[in-house]
Scaffold this active site. Structure first.
Site, PDB file in Angstrom:
ATOM      1  CG  ASP A 532      -1.779   1.248   1.353  1.00 48.75           C
ATOM      2  OD1 ASP A 532      -2.439   1.567   0.356  1.00 48.75           O
ATOM      3  OD2 ASP A 532      -1.584   1.879   2.362  1.00 48.75           O
ATOM      4  CG  HIS A 535       3.158   6.640  -4.880  1.00 50.80           C
ATOM      5  ND1 HIS A 535       2.114   5.902  -4.649  1.00 50.80           N
ATOM      6  CD2 HIS A 535       3.039   7.956  -4.675  1.00 50.80           C
ATOM      7  CE1 HIS A 535       1.228   6.452  -4.231  1.00 50.80           C
ATOM      8  NE2 HIS A 535       1.637   7.762  -4.097  1.00 50.80           N
ATOM      9  CG  ASP A 633      -8.114   3.379  -4.353  1.00 51.75           C
ATOM     10  OD1 ASP A 633      -8.634   3.205  -3.257  1.00 51.75           O
ATOM     11  OD2 ASP A 633      -6.743   3.129  -4.695  1.00 51.75           O
TER      12      ASP A 633
END
Length: 1514
Positions: A532, A535, A633
């Site tokens: 999760d 980045h 999402d």
């Protein structure tokens, strides 16, 4: 099975990774499989270096440790150690994960990179492999699964929907927000799963294993390393685990700003301070936002004085300054460029920054002649200026912060796609707070004193996590000196705090240890990990945690969704973390065309792609995709597009040749986003009987039936080799996707009518399908087409307990039906039954149809036959092998090569094949098509004109076979190709390029091996470079009608006539170069032939061909000279002085290799006397030794004659004086000399041609007098003749010289040899003692001695190394080495050597024979030998360098060998990329292409082969 050996997966897979000096490939992705082997090989720029390769992939029996690297051993592809580019360092890939390599030489790290090895995923009782591309994943929120005892009932929905991987968001205890990603306790199960007893991780592990074993499904989950819930109890014990105001004091100004914004919310809510702006405490207009901005800039921010955190206290600094002045001692050395600057207070207290006081004293006190008042005044002014600059910077940042605040408020309260929260209060503040404030609210000032005044308090003010739009993913936005929090650039998650790991475990041991245990536990339970917030997670942290995970589960499946905005940055994450897959979102597609592009992009190869060999160059990969139709999402497709797009959208995703995924609820047609934070309802359970009540879901719910079939289809295709894909945009909305199996040539074709918005039914054009449609596995369409999406949404009621979907949107689904029973389309067969046409009769938006297609029985038979042929060609004892093994090089020349002009000379009317829209093939033989096909296949360029030509007709195949059938020697080979092609022509046209390439590439390799087998062991066992060069022997040596050798005497053994013409002997001639010197009188040049003979024929073992050429030219001897142009001995020209000396050298070389029998062989004299007419073969014969003696005697006597038929008939450019040929030997020096200023009798033979420029008849480079290479060749010859005579092999001991008084004296070989040796250095070396005003460069050897234009003697040209090779004893070793270094420095180019010193005023480096200017120096190519870079002298230069390096010691030799290996890499690369298999005649300046050059030249190949032969034992 017959194609097994051509399949990529049937044999050991080897990937070659070329190392490039200085290249660090951190963002280049290489994906590999376990069991494969990587071969590291040196790139061209490393050829001369001693390279060591290291990798951290461990031997199979050892565990992986990221920091432990193992050196690899080098192995050789061939027995020859000459070529370092043939060496390789292999490593077997025994582990999955992310691995690094680097390489060194000279104790420096010269390059590095990564490769990732995919994990092996196993399911079921038998642990069978689940291919990555077969993954069908569904994401679930565990909190919506309810109590653990009900999980299986709810998870059964995923199983019955055809999924094989379950993705659980975190199963741990959640925090106050109940967000699925706000983990409160990483080491505790979510208590909401409990029923009567607590649920343990062991319980979850047992369920996961049961599902894997019994349901054949894997389970994966998220790991959340970057943040934790703000109320996590363990943070109270270890507050240092978060970014707080104690360990990150640079966040203090941002915290004060955050509190000020919070208190502004309270002020507006109370309605006192800003009641005139916001009387109702709401924000709902742009005017409200403008008011808010004014308040922030004028009322709130100025009073905070945030700039003080970055400023100095001026009086305090002045006090320090005056104290320092008192102890200052003037030393007279004032550093004028010292300028003070503000030093930031590391604790970020107000006005606590400082300056370097000592520097200030030097700048202001010492700089003002120790005037204290002046110094203090200047110091104060500078401090005030520095403070102003800091304030301006802070205000600029605050202005950005205000804009970001306003943008956030606009989205939250005004934007159409935002939540539209208008009320402003403590529960709904202006913005999400950036810091977790765990204390009572007071005022900003009081809070500052309370928090900053006590370390205990500051530790518990923690920064929230979030994401920063457009941020550099490789930088931690929370670290100093980042300003993300201060400039309000964070899209903040107010329920979690960001974790602060530092750079290593020692920076925060409790945090690292906790997260390691959490990761290990996750890896023990689950088969995969989704990272999760990947980045934003510090990459070194993720590396550490994944290493721990892989120790527990080596084949863990690791995936993530990255938002870096850059594929290169994505690759850095994939490389370092070993990410198996990257999540890709199909919902990003804005129309059907873009969706089709994404389907094609994320996996699979084009249909009918070329089959790559098992050993191939490793090419960069794209990260493996996990392609989601909907992620957790994403908004619902129904809301974002239309209800009718749900099915075709997911269907197109399911046709992707990669892993696919979806979110629970999508298949049930839930018309809203299932929010990971706010959703409190439960998923429905599976009940196949569809019990009444909202708690259950079944096969007919939503589109579950269709999705089940699509998932099964996806897995079937991945598991059964449907690796090829084609996407066809049929209309604006209709997309057809074909998945093809290259082994069986079965296909599945899915046609989907998308509906990105509600639209009416439109006509769909018919679709042609090659082959036979076997049936329709799936057909689905909406039962009604009138209701709009909005109608369905209005009729939808959200269940209060269970996550439900739209139940009244019905799909008509048919499965496994005959093509004739379709209700969507009508299928018509073509007359020849080779194809069918699909007519879409009722195919409204929202429809899909899947067609299963096979090739026809006739085609299937042809495919089987062609596969059987190809499979057999992988063996080494086929009929083709037996035929080819009997072919000699002359026949192989015909099979493989022969350019257009050579072929046309046969008279069969065949020329080189023209590829429409491209070019003529370079060769008529197999090499002509095999060479470009190799590049086309490597790049899979199915759009190349060659592929188009093959798909459109049989012309190329017919050309290849019919050409070979026309010649008796190649007829049998032609029959085989004809048989193969007759089968190939029965295949569907789209398959022909693939199978044609296999036939050509396999047979081409066999033909090449046959060539090498016909050659010496030096070639047959040699390096790839040697073998490539040796192909010049085959390409350039052959029998060409109209350019035959004069007949050899019939008593010479082993010479017979050709099979086509009994009057032509089967003796190869050597083409000077192709295609310009390929046929007719221009093919055979005496000089070129004998310069090339040693390399092309003697080194390669073609002794009979060499012998025949020597004897044939010997028969043409006239005036003591060998012909310049042979002209079959009928129209020979004797206008060169050097051919005879290279001929004599070849006789010497032949005898050294094969013995002296050659000297006694009969020569059929064509011209017994100088003025004779041609005589029949055998009418006059002499032993070769007599011909040699005649040539030597004639030179000593002096040669002087006018060419026969002098005039424009034989040379349209020569002046009348130029036809006079004069050659002799200087009796004083022993040097051979000749020529005049009117002709050019050496290899630099350009005669001026331009009337306009006035150069016609003017030789560009006469080189008359004694040319240096001819003196060396003469010396070599007399030395050899002396030795031959002394050993009884040659009858003559010298020549006779007539004196002026008529007497005759003998000049013995010994005396002549001594004479040259005595005078050479004296007359040719340009040392310090040479006082001539013509000296241009010293420490070189002259190009000529005694030229008509004396300055020409002193020109630096690359000719003296030729003399060094043949007569090295003439040269002083030190002089020679220095002279060679000058050539290297001044003349050596990338491929060739400049023919003239670039410092010479006559230097012109670019040759253009078509130049028609009035510039004398270049018109009509006048500068042919005045600078352009010729290749053949390079071989002599390097051979000479090698010889003298040996003389000068081992160090010089080692350096020279390294230099030669490095330098000749350019030639290897050129050969690899040449369509002619060749090295060119010359290049223009600095290696640039010369369009007038022959692309393959005999002596260019030969002299490099000579070089490599010299090096064979080094």
């Amino acid at each position: 099975s017959s194609m097994a050996s051509t399949s990529n997966n049937s044999v050991d897979q080897i990937r070659i990774l070329k190392l490039v000096d200085g290249k660090h490939c951190e963002n280049t992705l290489y994906r590999l499989q376990k069991g494969w082997t990587i071969r590291f090989m040196l790139g061209p720029d490393l050829a001369s270096q001693k390279v060591t390769v290291y990798t951290n992939i461990p031997p199979s029996e050892q565990p992986f440790k990221r920091t432990v690297y193992y050196p690899l051993s080098w192995e050789l592809l061939t027995k020859s150690g000459i070529n370092s580019l043939d060496a390789y360092a292999p490593v077997k890939l025994s582990h999955s994960g992310a691995f690094q390599y680097y390489f060194t030489y000279n104790d420096k790290k010269a390059g590095s990179g990564y490769f990732i090895v995919d994990p092996t995923l196993c399911i079921g009782m038998d642990n069978h492999v689940l291919p990555l591309d077969a993954v069908c994943m569904q994401t679930l929120l565990p909190k919506s699964l309810g109590q653990f005892c009900d999980w299986k009932d709810r998870l059964l929905v995923a199983k019955e929907s055809g999924y094989n991987v379950l993705h659980f968001t975190p199963i741990q205890k959640l925090g106050c927000s109940n967000s699925s990603y706000s983990v409160s306790d990483q080491m505790a199960v979510n208590p909401s799963f409990y029923s009567s007893v607590p649920v343990t991780f062991n319980d979850v592990e047992n369920l996961v294993e049961e599902i894997r074993r019994d349901w054949e499904m894997l389970s994966v989950t998220d790991v959340v390393w970057n943040h934790t819930d703000k109320h996590s109890s363990w943070l109270k014990t270890y507050p240092e685990s978060a970014y707080n105001l104690h360990n990150s004091p640079y966040l203090r100004p941002a915290y004060i700003l955050d509190r000020a914004i919070f208190h502004l919310t309270l002020d507006i809510e109370k309605g006192k301070k800003y009641a005139s702006y916001f009387p109702l405490s709401i924000i709902e207009t742009e005017k409200d936002l403008e008011s808010l901005k004014v308040i922030l800039l004028k009322n709130v921010l100025p009073g905070l004085k945030l700039w003080e955190f970055y400023q100095v206290d001026v009086p305090k600094q002045v006090e320090h300054f005056t104290q320092a002045v008192k102890s200052f001692k003037q030393n007279g050395n004032v550093t004028k460029d010292v300028k003070i600057k503000i030093i930031q207070d590391p604790n970020f207290n107000r006005l606590q920054c400082s300056v370097d006081i000592q520097a200030a004293v030097e700048q202001f006190y010492a700089g003002s002649d120790c005037d204290l008042d002046r110094a203090v005044s200047s110091f104060v002014s500078t401090l005030e200026w520095l403070n102003r600059v800091k304030k301006e910077t802070v205000m600029s940042d605050l202005f950005s912060a205000v804009n970001n605040i306003i943008a956030g408020v606009r989205y939250e309260r005004l934007a159409a796609d935002g939540p539209k929260v208008v009320l402003l209060n403590k529960q709904h503040p202006l913005t999400t707070m950036y810091f977790h404030h765990q204390f009572e609210d007071s005022t900003v000032d009081e809070e500052e004193q309370f928090v900053f005044g006590d370390t205990k308090n500051s530790k518990f003010i923690m920064a929230h996590n979030g994401w920063v739009m457009g941020a550099n993913a490789l930088e931690n936005f929370a670290e100093y000196p980042g300003k993300v929090y201060f400039r309000r650039e964070l899209v903040c998650w107010g329920d979690i705090v960001k974790l602060r790991y530092g750079s290593s475990p020692s920076d925060c041991p409790p945090l690292w240890e906790r997260m390691k245990q959490y990761t290990e536990m996750t890896a023990r339970i689950f088969h995969g990990i989704r990272i999760d917030n990947c980045h934003s997670t510090p990459i070194h942290v993720a590396e550490y945690m994944l290493d721990a995970a892989r120790k527990i589960r080596p084949d863990v499946y690791v995936f993530a969704e990255l938002f870096t905005g850059s594929e290169e940055v994505d690759n850095i994450f994939v490389n370092r973390l070993g990410l198996t897959s990257l999540i890709r979102e199909a919902l990003n597609a804005w129309d059907a065309h873009e969706l089709g592009r994404l389907v094609y992009t994320y996996g699979g190869e084009a249909i009918s792609s070329f089959i790559q060999p098992a050993t191939q160059i490793l090419q960069p990969s794209r990260a493996h995709a996990l392609f989601y139709d909907i992620t957790h999402d994403n908004e619902s497709v129904i809301v974002k597009r239309s209800i009718r797009d749900v099915l075709p959208f997911s269907a197109l995703v399911s046709m992707s040749c990669c892993a696919i995924g979806s979110n629970r609820g999508h298949d049930e047609m839930t018309p809203h986003h299932i929010n990971v934070v706010n959703e409190k309802r439960k998923y429905r359970k599976w009940n196949s009987a569809l019990n009444s009540g909202s708690e259950f879901v079944g096969i007919k719910s939503g589109m579950i039936q269709g999705k089940h079939l699509l998932n099964v289809l996806h897995q079937t295709m991945a598991m059964n080799g449907f690796t090829q894909i084609f996407v066809d945009q049929r209309t604006q909305d209709v997309v057809a996707v074909t998945r093809h199996n290259p082994q069986t040539h079965y296909s599945y074709i899915l046609v989907g009518n998308t509906s990105f918005s509600d639209s009416k039914m439109k006509p769909v054009p018919p679709m042609l399908v090659e082959g036979s449609i076997m049936g329709i596995p799936l057909e689905a369409k909406p039962s009604e087409t009138e209701q709009s999406t909005q109608d369905y949404l209005k009729g939808f009621t959200k269940d209060k307990q269970f996550i439900n979907g739209i139940d009244n949107y019905n799909l008509v689904v048919d499965t496994d039906i005959a093509a004739s029973n379709s209700t969507c389309c009508k299928i018509l067969e073509s007359e020849d039954k080779s194809s069918q046409t699909v007519h879409f009769t009722h195919f409204p938006p929202g429809s899909i149809v899947v067609l299963r297609v096979k090739v026809t029985e006739t085609v299937n038979k042809s495919i089987s036959d062609i596969r059987e042929t190809i499979a057999s060609l992988h063996n080494s004892n086929t009929h083709f092998d037996k035929l080819v093994s009997k072919l000699n090089l002359r026949t192989l020349n015909r099979v493989l090569f022969r350019c257009n002009e050579e072929e046309m000379s046969d008279g069969f009317g065949i020329s080189a094949y023209q590829i429409p829209s491209w070019q003529k093939l370079c060769y008529c033989g197999i090499a002509g098509i095999a060479i470009p096909l190799k590049k086309i296949s490597f790049s899979n360029d199915l759009g190349h004109p060659i592929c188009s030509n093959l798909r459109e007709g049989n012309w190329l195949m017919d050309y290849i076979s019919s050409r070979l059938l026309k010649h008796p020697d190649t007829k049998d080979v032609g029959n085989l190709y004809a048989d193969w092609f007759s089968i190939l022509q029965k295949l569907p046209r789209y398959l022909i390029p693939m199978y044609f390439e296999l036939i050509i590439s396999l047979t081409y390799q066999k033909l090449l091996h046959a060539c090498w087998k016909n050659m010496s062991s030096f070639v047959a066992e040699g390096s790839s470079f040697v073998k490539s060069l040796s192909l010049g022997t085959v390409a350039l040596c052959g029998v060409v009608k109209g350019a035959a050798l004069p007949r050899v005497h019939p008593d010479v053994p082993g010479v017979c006539s050709t099979s086509v013409d009994k009057d032509v002997q089967d003796c190869s001639s050597i083409s000077a170069g192709l295609p310009h010197f390929s046929s007719g009188v221009m093919r055979c040049w005496g000089r070129d032939t004998f310069i090339a003979m040693h390399g092309l024929q003697l080194v390669t073992g073609q002794y009979d061909d060499a012998r025949n050429i020597i004897l044939s030219f010997a028969g043409c001897l006239r005036h003591g000279l060998i012909p310049n142009l042979l002209g079959e001995g009928k129209i020979s020209r004797y206008n060169c002085r050097d051919a005879v000396w290279f001929w004599l050298q070849c006789i010497q070389d032949y005898c050294e290799a094969k013995g002296f029998e050659l000297l006694g062989m009969p020569v059929a004299r064509i011209f017994p006397e100088h003025d004779s007419e041609p005589t029949p073969v055998g009418a006059k014969s002499q032993p070769l030794s007599d011909i040699i003696q005649e040539a030597m005697q004639r030179h000593v006597d002096g040669i002087s004659f006018r060419e026969r038929n002098a005039g424009s008939g034989i040379d349209s450019n020569m002046s009348d004086e130029g036809f006079l040929v004069e050659v002799g030997v200087d009796k004083t020096t022993g040097f051979v000399f000749g020529g005049s200023k009117f002709n050019c009798g050496t290899w630099c033979d350009k005669m001026g041609e331009s009337e306009k420029a006035g150069t016609r008849g003017v030789p560009a480079t006469p080189r008359d007098g004694s040319a240096v290479e001819l003196v060396g060749l003469c010396k070599s010859t007399v030395r050899w003749l002396e030795a031959a005579h002394n050993s009884g092999k040659y009858a003559y001991d010298g020549v006779f010289i007539k004196t002026c008084d008529g007497s005759v004296n003998k000049l013995t070989w010994a005396k002549w040899n001594e004479q040259i040796a005595k005078n050479f250095e004296k007359y040719f070396y340009v040392g310090d003692e040479d006082t001539s005003h013509l000296v241009h460069k010293r420490y070189i050897y002259k190009d000529t001695h005694g030229a008509s234009y004396s300055w020409c003697d002193y020109q630096l040209r690359p000719n003296f190394p030729i003399a060094m090779v043949y007569a090295p004893e003439l040269f002083d070793a030190e002089h020679a080495w220095k002279a060679l270094q000058i050539i290297q420095d001044k003349l050596l180019g990338p491929l060739g050597v400049k023919t003239l010193d670039p410092d010479d005023m006559q230097y012109r480096g670019d040759y253009d024979n078509s130049n028609d200017s009035d510039d004398k120096s270049i018109a009509k190519g006048f500068n042919y030998h005045q600078g352009p870079e010729w290749l053949w002298p390079v071989g002599y230069f390097l051979r000479a360098k090698l010889y003298f390096a040996k003389k000068l010691g081992s160090k010089k030799l080692e350096e020279t060998i390294r230099f030669i290996r490095s330098y000749t890499v350019n030639h290897q690369l050129h050969l690899e990329n040449s369509q002619w298999c060749g090295l060119p005649e010359l290049t223009n300046s600095n290696g640039s292409h010369c369009h007038d050059s022959c692309p393959i030249q005999a002596w260019s190949h030969a002299t490099l082969l000579d070089l490599l032969y010299d090096m064979k034992d080094l």
